[in-house]
Design a protein around this motif. Sequence first.
Motif, PDB file in Angstrom:
ATOM      1  N   PRO A  23      42.053  31.523  44.478  1.00 39.34           N
ATOM      2  CA  PRO A  23      42.381  32.454  45.567  1.00 39.34           C
ATOM      3  C   PRO A  23      42.654  33.876  45.082  1.00 39.34           C
ATOM      4  O   PRO A  23      42.669  34.792  45.883  1.00 39.34           O
ATOM      5  CB  PRO A  23      43.634  31.836  46.191  1.00 39.34           C
ATOM      6  CG  PRO A  23      44.232  31.016  45.115  1.00 39.34           C
ATOM      7  CD  PRO A  23      43.091  30.535  44.258  1.00 39.34           C
ATOM      8  N   ASP A  24      42.828  34.058  43.788  1.00 39.45           N
ATOM      9  CA  ASP A  24      43.149  35.383  43.274  1.00 39.45           C
ATOM     10  C   ASP A  24      41.911  36.163  42.845  1.00 39.45           C
ATOM     11  O   ASP A  24      42.012  37.125  42.102  1.00 39.45           O
ATOM     12  CB  ASP A  24      44.120  35.260  42.098  1.00 39.45           C
ATOM     13  CG  ASP A  24      43.552  34.418  40.968  1.00 39.45           C
ATOM     14  OD1 ASP A  24      42.617  33.636  41.228  1.00 39.45           O
ATOM     15  OD2 ASP A  24      44.043  34.547  39.847  1.00 39.45           O
ATOM     16  N   ARG A  25      40.739  35.774  43.334  1.00 42.33           N
ATOM     17  CA  ARG A  25      39.523  36.490  42.944  1.00 42.33           C
ATOM     18  C   ARG A  25      39.502  37.874  43.588  1.00 42.33           C
ATOM     19  O   ARG A  25      39.948  38.045  44.722  1.00 42.33           O
ATOM     20  CB  ARG A  25      38.289  35.693  43.322  1.00 42.33           C
ATOM     21  CG  ARG A  25      38.122  35.497  44.804  1.00 42.33           C
ATOM     22  CD  ARG A  25      36.818  34.806  45.126  1.00 42.33           C
ATOM     23  NE  ARG A  25      36.782  34.280  46.446  1.00 42.33           N
ATOM     24  CZ  ARG A  25      36.632  34.992  47.547  1.00 42.33           C
ATOM     25  NH1 ARG A  25      36.523  36.282  47.476  1.00 42.33           N
ATOM     26  NH2 ARG A  25      36.598  34.423  48.727  1.00 42.33           N
ATOM     27  N   PRO A  26      38.963  38.847  42.880  1.00 42.04           N
ATOM     28  CA  PRO A  26      38.901  40.196  43.457  1.00 42.04           C
ATOM     29  C   PRO A  26      37.782  40.299  44.486  1.00 42.04           C
ATOM     30  O   PRO A  26      36.861  39.479  44.510  1.00 42.04           O
ATOM     31  CB  PRO A  26      38.615  41.077  42.242  1.00 42.04           C
ATOM     32  CG  PRO A  26      37.911  40.185  41.283  1.00 42.04           C
ATOM     33  CD  PRO A  26      38.483  38.816  41.498  1.00 42.04           C
ATOM     34  N   LEU A  37      34.612  48.498  38.114  1.00 41.88           N
ATOM     35  CA  LEU A  37      34.188  47.154  37.763  1.00 41.88           C
ATOM     36  C   LEU A  37      35.039  46.528  36.670  1.00 41.88           C
ATOM     37  O   LEU A  37      34.738  45.442  36.199  1.00 41.88           O
ATOM     38  CB  LEU A  37      32.728  47.170  37.343  1.00 41.88           C
ATOM     39  CG  LEU A  37      31.757  47.620  38.430  1.00 41.88           C
ATOM     40  CD1 LEU A  37      30.332  47.613  37.920  1.00 41.88           C
ATOM     41  CD2 LEU A  37      31.869  46.739  39.654  1.00 41.88           C
ATOM     42  N   SER A  38      36.124  47.198  36.246  1.00 37.03           N
ATOM     43  CA  SER A  38      36.967  46.637  35.184  1.00 37.03           C
ATOM     44  C   SER A  38      37.652  45.352  35.651  1.00 37.03           C
ATOM     45  O   SER A  38      37.752  44.386  34.891  1.00 37.03           O
ATOM     46  CB  SER A  38      38.003  47.657  34.729  1.00 37.03           C
ATOM     47  OG  SER A  38      38.855  48.010  35.805  1.00 37.03           O
ATOM     48  N   GLU A  39      38.116  45.312  36.890  1.00 35.58           N
ATOM     49  CA  GLU A  39      38.753  44.105  37.434  1.00 35.58           C
ATOM     50  C   GLU A  39      37.732  42.966  37.540  1.00 35.58           C
ATOM     51  O   GLU A  39      38.045  41.812  37.265  1.00 35.58           O
ATOM     52  CB  GLU A  39      39.344  44.393  38.819  1.00 35.58           C
ATOM     53  CG  GLU A  39      40.057  43.241  39.453  1.00 35.58           C
ATOM     54  CD  GLU A  39      41.463  43.066  38.916  1.00 35.58           C
ATOM     55  OE1 GLU A  39      41.980  41.954  39.051  1.00 35.58           O
ATOM     56  OE2 GLU A  39      42.020  44.031  38.376  1.00 35.58           O
ATOM     57  N   ALA A  40      36.508  43.311  37.919  1.00 34.22           N
ATOM     58  CA  ALA A  40      35.460  42.294  38.017  1.00 34.22           C
ATOM     59  C   ALA A  40      35.110  41.735  36.643  1.00 34.22           C
ATOM     60  O   ALA A  40      34.917  40.529  36.492  1.00 34.22           O
ATOM     61  CB  ALA A  40      34.222  42.890  38.682  1.00 34.22           C
ATOM     62  N   LYS A  41      35.035  42.591  35.636  1.00 29.47           N
ATOM     63  CA  LYS A  41      34.740  42.126  34.276  1.00 29.47           C
ATOM     64  C   LYS A  41      35.830  41.201  33.774  1.00 29.47           C
ATOM     65  O   LYS A  41      35.547  40.199  33.113  1.00 29.47           O
ATOM     66  CB  LYS A  41      34.577  43.309  33.335  1.00 29.47           C
ATOM     67  CG  LYS A  41      33.303  44.081  33.550  1.00 29.47           C
ATOM     68  CD  LYS A  41      33.217  45.259  32.616  1.00 29.47           C
ATOM     69  CE  LYS A  41      32.009  46.108  32.921  1.00 29.47           C
ATOM     70  NZ  LYS A  41      31.954  47.313  32.075  1.00 29.47           N
ATOM     71  N   SER A  45      35.255  37.148  32.885  1.00 28.57           N
ATOM     72  CA  SER A  45      35.384  36.718  31.485  1.00 28.57           C
ATOM     73  C   SER A  45      35.797  35.250  31.379  1.00 28.57           C
ATOM     74  O   SER A  45      35.521  34.600  30.371  1.00 28.57           O
ATOM     75  CB  SER A  45      36.383  37.601  30.751  1.00 28.57           C
ATOM     76  OG  SER A  45      37.682  37.425  31.289  1.00 28.57           O
ATOM     77  N   ASP A  46      36.441  34.699  32.375  1.00 26.73           N
ATOM     78  CA  ASP A  46      36.862  33.301  32.382  1.00 26.73           C
ATOM     79  C   ASP A  46      35.829  32.478  33.151  1.00 26.73           C
ATOM     80  O   ASP A  46      35.971  32.220  34.340  1.00 26.73           O
ATOM     81  CB  ASP A  46      38.238  33.174  33.036  1.00 26.73           C
ATOM     82  CG  ASP A  46      38.754  31.749  33.032  1.00 26.73           C
ATOM     83  OD1 ASP A  46      38.350  30.986  32.130  1.00 26.73           O
ATOM     84  OD2 ASP A  46      39.538  31.399  33.924  1.00 26.73           O
ATOM     85  N   ILE A  47      34.759  32.076  32.463  1.00 27.32           N
ATOM     86  CA  ILE A  47      33.651  31.384  33.114  1.00 27.32           C
ATOM     87  C   ILE A  47      33.989  29.901  33.286  1.00 27.32           C
ATOM     88  O   ILE A  47      34.340  29.221  32.336  1.00 27.32           O
ATOM     89  CB  ILE A  47      32.353  31.544  32.308  1.00 27.32           C
ATOM     90  CG1 ILE A  47      31.944  33.009  32.285  1.00 27.32           C
ATOM     91  CG2 ILE A  47      31.247  30.691  32.899  1.00 27.32           C
ATOM     92  CD1 ILE A  47      30.725  33.287  31.455  1.00 27.32           C
ATOM     93  N   ASP A  48      33.876  29.422  34.522  1.00 30.74           N
ATOM     94  CA  ASP A  48      34.033  28.010  34.835  1.00 30.74           C
ATOM     95  C   ASP A  48      33.171  27.704  36.057  1.00 30.74           C
ATOM     96  O   ASP A  48      32.499  28.578  36.604  1.00 30.74           O
ATOM     97  CB  ASP A  48      35.501  27.643  35.066  1.00 30.74           C
ATOM     98  CG  ASP A  48      36.169  28.471  36.135  1.00 30.74           C
ATOM     99  OD1 ASP A  48      35.535  29.424  36.633  1.00 30.74           O
ATOM    100  OD2 ASP A  48      37.319  28.193  36.482  1.00 30.74           O
TER     101      ASP A  48
END
Length: 131
Positions: A23-26, A37-41, A45-48
């Motif tokens: 739920p904390d996705r930007p 795009l820094s928040e998106a990067k 970075s945590d790929i699942d």
Amino acid sequence: TIPFFLQPGYEVMLSAYGFPYKPDRPDFTLLFLKGDLSEAKKFLSDIDFPLIFYAAGLIFWAAVNILFVLVLLRSLLRDRNMLIYIMLFAAIAVYYGLIFGTIAMARYRLPVYPFFFLPAVYAIFNFKKIL
């Protein structure tokens, strides 16, 4: 209304069936429009699996909307026979986008799917004509 057209919204529906949901996705569309795009990067970075599912939905809906716009432009410029149908589809899609624009949920977009997919399928089968 841009999240209505780009955000997939599937993960919220599937979370009721045990699908892992972050739920904390930007808001990627807002970050893209701002150019930040820094928040998106950091999020990417945590790929699942949920992230891959979410990214696939973003890519899919971006492709469908791009194809929709290409068909709309082509019908405006060259194919006047399709113009009335494409304008009707665009009017219905924009109407739903304005009503449910702040709620980017798949269940609210479900009645509009045919109006997105028909021009996209037309663009795929007539790709050489579109370009």
